[in-house]
Design an enzyme around this catalytic site. Structure first.
Site, PDB file in Angstrom:
ATOM      1  N   HIS A  47       0.943  -1.420   0.106  1.00 53.87           N
ATOM      2  CA  HIS A  47       0.008  -0.343   0.028  1.00 53.87           C
ATOM      3  C   HIS A  47       0.854   1.083  -0.608  1.00 53.87           C
ATOM      4  CE1 HIS A  47      -2.949   2.953   1.726  1.00 53.87           C
ATOM      5  NE2 HIS A  47      -4.047   2.270   1.008  1.00 53.87           N
TER       6      HIS A  47
ATOM      7  N   ASP B 207      -7.369  -4.043  -0.533  1.00 58.47           N
ATOM      8  CA  ASP B 207      -8.423  -4.994  -1.881  1.00 58.47           C
ATOM      9  C   ASP B 207      -8.333  -6.219  -2.403  1.00 58.47           C
ATOM     10  OD1 ASP B 207      -8.867  -1.909  -2.623  1.00 58.47           O
ATOM     11  OD2 ASP B 207      -6.363  -1.606  -2.368  1.00 58.47           O
TER      12      ASP B 207
END
Length: 437
Positions: free
Chosen positions: A309, A367
């Site tokens: 991320h 995600d």
């Protein structure tokens, strides 16, 4: 002991000039250098992507990417996802405190009873091509709300702002579900006030006039958690877009439509769609090793989607919650034998144990798991970003309200380093020389 506030200094190697700048501190996070006076001194700062720039004060969300922390109004995301529901969290983001029972009941009732959209919007939906992407329809439909609800578009009126925020939060699940139904060629399903926020959305998505749909409680709770985890995430691209549009006092429906358009970009809201596409590309558990090696080879250009991320350099705190939710859903629905889910679970196992991924801190992010959960709930990939937008509306409206009500409010106006031609004079056409080589 000195009462003077801490400052920073900029000195210039090519002259004797020295500029003193105040230091600002929030309740958490790094100190900031207040550079507002630089412009009057003849200088701008340069920070493409605003990676080191605080664009505002905000009381809403705090992130520490190194420690893997995410707080909504000071509450750790883990506690909210475990013990609260989405509408409680939406209330918290907007008002700064968790609601007491009477506030919770009142807020829940208002949102439940504003889920209908104006009947004339039926014709609006029907003007689109049947194969239009649901987000394309949502951007237009949310912006069009300003044409139907002009009685709450006065940005400087706190009461009208409250009404607009209620309307957006209540109606966006209906708009998202209808965007999907239209794309599928199925009749629109009207909201049911008896159902919870997440259950109502699943009902509008999956029910048909000839086929009733009773949402599974585990599925409802999973979707509610997805909404909570995506409700806000500080000053990301879409939130900054909402704030920038709103800084001109544009109406809130237009501002949220702008946020949805920004979220649509594959570098922002499309990551969980990319995870599912990658799993489909892998195709079989036996090929996971091949793709792991490609991910380690910098020259391959291949990335494992759903790992790592930009902000979190530790485990994304939302990912651990979503991982548990993912396994709950797969267990409840008996989907552990699904080929795609087998690939995902094996990929997760390898990545969590592989020295390369541990060293690079490439942990599975939110995600990775949310895409798997949404697929398990029967939601197609074309709707993933729409669900992200639905959840983020709680944060967008809270951020917008905070921004327009701030005492030091200013319209957003970034500056630039100009790299074009210096001053030059106009030359009549017949005197211009050809630039062809």
């Amino acid at each position: 002991m000195s009462d003077s506030k801490p400052t920073a200094f900029i000195t210039f190697s090519d002259c004797d000039q020295r500029i003193e700048l105040p230091l600002l501190e929030g309740s958490l996070g790094p100190r900031c250098i207040d550079i507002r006076q630089l412009g009057s001194q003849g200088y701008f700062s340069f920070d493409p992507g605003f990676l080191s720039t605080a664009s505002c004060h905000s009381d809403i969300t705090y992130i520490d990417g190194d420690l893997g922390l995410l707080y909504y109004r000071g509450y750790p995301i883990e506690q909210l996802a475990e013990s609260a529901d989405f509408l409680e969290v939406a209330y918290l983001l907007r008002h700064g405190e968790l609601p007491i029972e009477s506030e919770r009941t009142g807020f829940d009732s208002v949102i439940r009873h504003h889920t209908m959209i104006h009947d004339q919007m039926n014709y609006f939906f029907r003007a689109f091509r049947r194969d239009a992407h649901p987000i394309a329809v949502m951007v237009s439909a949310v912006g069009a709300l300003s044409a139907f609800y002009q009685d709450s578009a006065e940005v400087t009126d706190p009461l009208q702002r409250e009404i607009s925020m209620d309307r957006l939060l209540a109606k966006i699940p209906t708009i998202a579900a209808w965007s999907y139904k239209y794309n599928r060629g199925e009749p629109f399903i009207y909201p049911q006030n008896r159902l919870s926020y997440a259950a109502n959305f699943l009902h509008m998505l999956h029910a048909t006039p000839c086929e009733p749909y009773e949402p599974n409680p585990v599925a409802v709770r999973a979707l509610d958690r997805i909404f909570i985890l995506h409700a806000d995430h500080e000053q990301n691209a879409s939130t900054s877009t909402v704030r920038t549009a709103g800084s001109s006092y544009a109406n809130p429906f237009a501002c949220v439509a702008a946020g949805i358009a920004s979220l649509w970009g594959p570098l922002h809201g499309g990551a969980n769609e990319a995870v599912l596409r990658m799993l489909e590309e892998i195709g079989d558990v036996s090929r996971i090793g091949e793709f792991i090696q490609r991910a380690k080879d910098k020259s391959s250009g291949f990335r494992l989607m759903g790992f790592g991320h930009r902000i979190y350099k530790n485990m994304d705190p939302r990912a651990a919650i979503m991982r548990r939710t993912c396994h709950e859903v797969l267990d409840e629905l008996g989907l552990h034998d699904d080929p795609l889910f087998k690939i995902a679970l094996k990929l997760e196992e390898i990545a969590l144990e592989d020295e390369y991924f541990i060293k690079k801190k490439l942990y599975p992010n939110v995600d990775f798991y949310s895409g798997i959960v949404l697929r398990a709930l029967g939601i197609p990939t074309s709707m993933f970003t729409a669900i992200f937008a639905l959840a983020r509306t709680a944060g967008w409206t809270a951020q917008w309200n905070e921004m327009v009500s701030a005492k030091d409010h200013k319209i957003t106006r970034p500056r630039q380093i100009y790299t074009g031609s210096p001053r030059r004079d106009f030359v009549p056409g017949e005197q211009r020389r050809s630039r062809r080589k």
